[in-house]
Design a protein around this motif. Structure first.
Motif, PDB file in Angstrom:
ATOM      1  N   LEU A  38      51.928  36.686  36.724  1.00 52.38           N
ATOM      2  CA  LEU A  38      50.731  36.456  37.526  1.00 52.38           C
ATOM      3  C   LEU A  38      50.709  37.391  38.731  1.00 52.38           C
ATOM      4  O   LEU A  38      51.707  37.574  39.407  1.00 52.38           O
ATOM      5  CB  LEU A  38      50.676  34.998  37.979  1.00 52.38           C
ATOM      6  N   SER A  39      49.557  37.938  38.987  1.00 49.87           N
ATOM      7  CA  SER A  39      49.378  38.877  40.086  1.00 49.87           C
ATOM      8  C   SER A  39      49.495  38.154  41.428  1.00 49.87           C
ATOM      9  O   SER A  39      48.822  37.144  41.654  1.00 49.87           O
ATOM     10  CB  SER A  39      48.000  39.520  39.969  1.00 49.87           C
ATOM     11  N   PRO A  40      50.338  38.672  42.321  1.00 48.30           N
ATOM     12  CA  PRO A  40      50.407  38.071  43.664  1.00 48.30           C
ATOM     13  C   PRO A  40      49.040  38.083  44.364  1.00 48.30           C
ATOM     14  O   PRO A  40      48.704  37.160  45.097  1.00 48.30           O
ATOM     15  CB  PRO A  40      51.412  38.945  44.408  1.00 48.30           C
ATOM     16  N   PHE A  41      48.250  39.116  44.098  1.00 49.49           N
ATOM     17  CA  PHE A  41      46.905  39.190  44.668  1.00 49.49           C
ATOM     18  C   PHE A  41      46.067  37.994  44.216  1.00 49.49           C
ATOM     19  O   PHE A  41      45.435  37.316  45.028  1.00 49.49           O
ATOM     20  CB  PHE A  41      46.231  40.508  44.272  1.00 49.49           C
ATOM     21  N   LEU A  42      46.059  37.724  42.902  1.00 47.00           N
ATOM     22  CA  LEU A  42      45.288  36.592  42.385  1.00 47.00           C
ATOM     23  C   LEU A  42      45.838  35.269  42.882  1.00 47.00           C
ATOM     24  O   LEU A  42      45.072  34.340  43.170  1.00 47.00           O
ATOM     25  CB  LEU A  42      45.275  36.603  40.861  1.00 47.00           C
ATOM     26  N   LEU A  43      47.156  35.175  42.975  1.00 48.05           N
ATOM     27  CA  LEU A  43      47.772  33.943  43.461  1.00 48.05           C
ATOM     28  C   LEU A  43      47.437  33.674  44.921  1.00 48.05           C
ATOM     29  O   LEU A  43      47.511  32.541  45.379  1.00 48.05           O
ATOM     30  CB  LEU A  43      49.291  33.996  43.281  1.00 48.05           C
ATOM     31  N   PHE A  44      47.062  34.700  45.652  1.00 48.35           N
ATOM     32  CA  PHE A  44      46.657  34.546  47.047  1.00 48.35           C
ATOM     33  C   PHE A  44      45.150  34.326  47.163  1.00 48.35           C
ATOM     34  O   PHE A  44      44.691  33.435  47.881  1.00 48.35           O
ATOM     35  CB  PHE A  44      47.077  35.786  47.853  1.00 48.35           C
ATOM     36  N   VAL A  45      44.368  35.141  46.454  1.00 51.53           N
ATOM     37  CA  VAL A  45      42.914  35.120  46.622  1.00 51.53           C
ATOM     38  C   VAL A  45      42.270  33.882  45.988  1.00 51.53           C
ATOM     39  O   VAL A  45      41.329  33.320  46.560  1.00 51.53           O
ATOM     40  CB  VAL A  45      42.295  36.416  46.062  1.00 51.53           C
ATOM     41  N   HIS A  46      42.771  33.425  44.834  1.00 46.14           N
ATOM     42  CA  HIS A  46      42.166  32.256  44.173  1.00 46.14           C
ATOM     43  C   HIS A  46      42.154  31.031  45.099  1.00 46.14           C
ATOM     44  O   HIS A  46      41.086  30.446  45.317  1.00 46.14           O
ATOM     45  CB  HIS A  46      42.894  31.986  42.854  1.00 46.14           C
ATOM     46  N   PRO A  47      43.276  30.638  45.692  1.00 41.83           N
ATOM     47  CA  PRO A  47      43.208  29.495  46.613  1.00 41.83           C
ATOM     48  C   PRO A  47      42.462  29.813  47.910  1.00 41.83           C
ATOM     49  O   PRO A  47      41.837  28.921  48.500  1.00 41.83           O
ATOM     50  CB  PRO A  47      44.675  29.134  46.881  1.00 41.83           C
ATOM     51  N   ALA A  81      36.142  32.403  38.141  1.00 48.20           N
ATOM     52  CA  ALA A  81      36.431  33.653  37.428  1.00 48.20           C
ATOM     53  C   ALA A  81      37.875  34.095  37.683  1.00 48.20           C
ATOM     54  O   ALA A  81      38.588  34.497  36.749  1.00 48.20           O
ATOM     55  CB  ALA A  81      35.454  34.748  37.862  1.00 48.20           C
ATOM     56  N   LEU A  82      38.314  34.006  38.931  1.00 52.26           N
ATOM     57  CA  LEU A  82      39.708  34.337  39.241  1.00 52.26           C
ATOM     58  C   LEU A  82      40.662  33.379  38.534  1.00 52.26           C
ATOM     59  O   LEU A  82      41.711  33.789  38.019  1.00 52.26           O
ATOM     60  CB  LEU A  82      39.932  34.290  40.752  1.00 52.26           C
ATOM     61  N   GLY A  83      40.287  32.105  38.485  1.00 55.24           N
ATOM     62  CA  GLY A  83      41.094  31.114  37.789  1.00 55.24           C
ATOM     63  C   GLY A  83      41.189  31.391  36.303  1.00 55.24           C
ATOM     64  O   GLY A  83      42.240  31.172  35.680  1.00 55.24           O
ATOM     65  N   GLU A  84      40.113  31.892  35.705  1.00 56.19           N
ATOM     66  CA  GLU A  84      40.139  32.233  34.282  1.00 56.19           C
ATOM     67  C   GLU A  84      41.107  33.380  34.010  1.00 56.19           C
ATOM     68  O   GLU A  84      41.802  33.379  32.989  1.00 56.19           O
ATOM     69  CB  GLU A  84      38.733  32.604  33.797  1.00 56.19           C
ATOM     70  N   VAL A  85      41.161  34.340  34.913  1.00 58.13           N
ATOM     71  CA  VAL A  85      42.127  35.432  34.762  1.00 58.13           C
ATOM     72  C   VAL A  85      43.548  34.885  34.845  1.00 58.13           C
ATOM     73  O   VAL A  85      44.418  35.231  34.032  1.00 58.13           O
ATOM     74  CB  VAL A  85      41.894  36.538  35.819  1.00 58.13           C
ATOM     75  N   LEU A  86      43.793  34.012  35.818  1.00 63.48           N
ATOM     76  CA  LEU A  86      45.117  33.388  35.934  1.00 63.48           C
ATOM     77  C   LEU A  86      45.445  32.570  34.684  1.00 63.48           C
ATOM     78  O   LEU A  86      46.573  32.613  34.184  1.00 63.48           O
ATOM     79  CB  LEU A  86      45.184  32.497  37.176  1.00 63.48           C
ATOM     80  N   LEU A  87      44.465  31.852  34.160  1.00 63.27           N
ATOM     81  CA  LEU A  87      44.676  31.056  32.951  1.00 63.27           C
ATOM     82  C   LEU A  87      45.034  31.944  31.769  1.00 63.27           C
ATOM     83  O   LEU A  87      45.971  31.649  31.017  1.00 63.27           O
ATOM     84  CB  LEU A  87      43.426  30.235  32.639  1.00 63.27           C
ATOM     85  N   ALA A  88      44.304  33.025  31.596  1.00 59.41           N
ATOM     86  CA  ALA A  88      44.576  33.930  30.477  1.00 59.41           C
ATOM     87  C   ALA A  88      45.986  34.498  30.566  1.00 59.41           C
ATOM     88  O   ALA A  88      46.702  34.569  29.560  1.00 59.41           O
ATOM     89  CB  ALA A  88      43.543  35.063  30.455  1.00 59.41           C
ATOM     90  N   ARG A  89      46.406  34.870  31.749  1.00 60.32           N
ATOM     91  CA  ARG A  89      47.760  35.426  31.917  1.00 60.32           C
ATOM     92  C   ARG A  89      48.826  34.349  31.745  1.00 60.32           C
ATOM     93  O   ARG A  89      49.918  34.631  31.273  1.00 60.32           O
ATOM     94  CB  ARG A  89      47.890  36.092  33.278  1.00 60.32           C
ATOM     95  N   THR A  90      48.504  33.124  32.121  1.00 58.63           N
ATOM     96  CA  THR A  90      49.460  32.027  31.971  1.00 58.63           C
ATOM     97  C   THR A  90      49.650  31.663  30.503  1.00 58.63           C
ATOM     98  O   THR A  90      50.765  31.416  30.056  1.00 58.63           O
ATOM     99  CB  THR A  90      48.977  30.787  32.746  1.00 58.63           C
TER     100      THR A  90
END
Length: 132
Positions: A38-47, A81-90
């Motif tokens: 998981l991208s640290p960027f996404l893990l920061f920006v999503h929340p 949308a950001l959550g969907e990217v995180l879901l796909a990578r998870t």
């Protein structure tokens, strides 16, 4: 209904916090520490997007401005949308090698977080459309 939307938003954020805790030990220097795809960027920006949206929604509850529900809806859609990217990578599946942090996330908790987010989006849309 606007208050119910805020409640759902907060419950969804709490569920996201629970999921986020699984990634907090990623990239620690200790031997055997889980890694993550998981991208640290996404893990920061999503929340962060979720928290900004909650703040906007609280402002809407105080001001009853007609624009804020639409901005809140836009915020939720960006967050989703950001959550969907995180879901796909998870859900890419476990790779051979070290266990990833996201492999330890309970799949029912991930699903519940997504369902709660969808209900929140629906409630915010209804408020934006004036069905309060």
């Amino acid at each position: 209904m606007a208050e119910a939307a805020l409640g759902m938003w907060i419950v969804t954020a709490l569920g996201g916090t629970y999921l986020f805790l699984f990634t907090t030990d990623a990239h620690r220097p200790e031997a055997g520490s889980p890694t993550t795809a998981l991208s640290p960027f996404l893990l920061f920006v999503h929340p962060l997007v979720a928290l900004v949206g909650i703040a906007m929604w609280i402002a809407h509850l105080q001001l009853r401005d007609d624009v804020l529900p639409w901005l809140g809806l836009a915020d939720l859609l960006v967050g989703a949308a950001l959550g969907e990217v995180l879901l796909a990578r998870t859900l890419r599946g476990a790779r051979q090698g070290p266990v990833r942090s996201e492999d330890r996330m309970p799949r029912p908790a991930i699903a519940l977080h997504g369902v709660l987010a969808a209900v929140t989006i629906l409630l915010v849309l209804l408020v934006a459309l004036g069905v309060d």
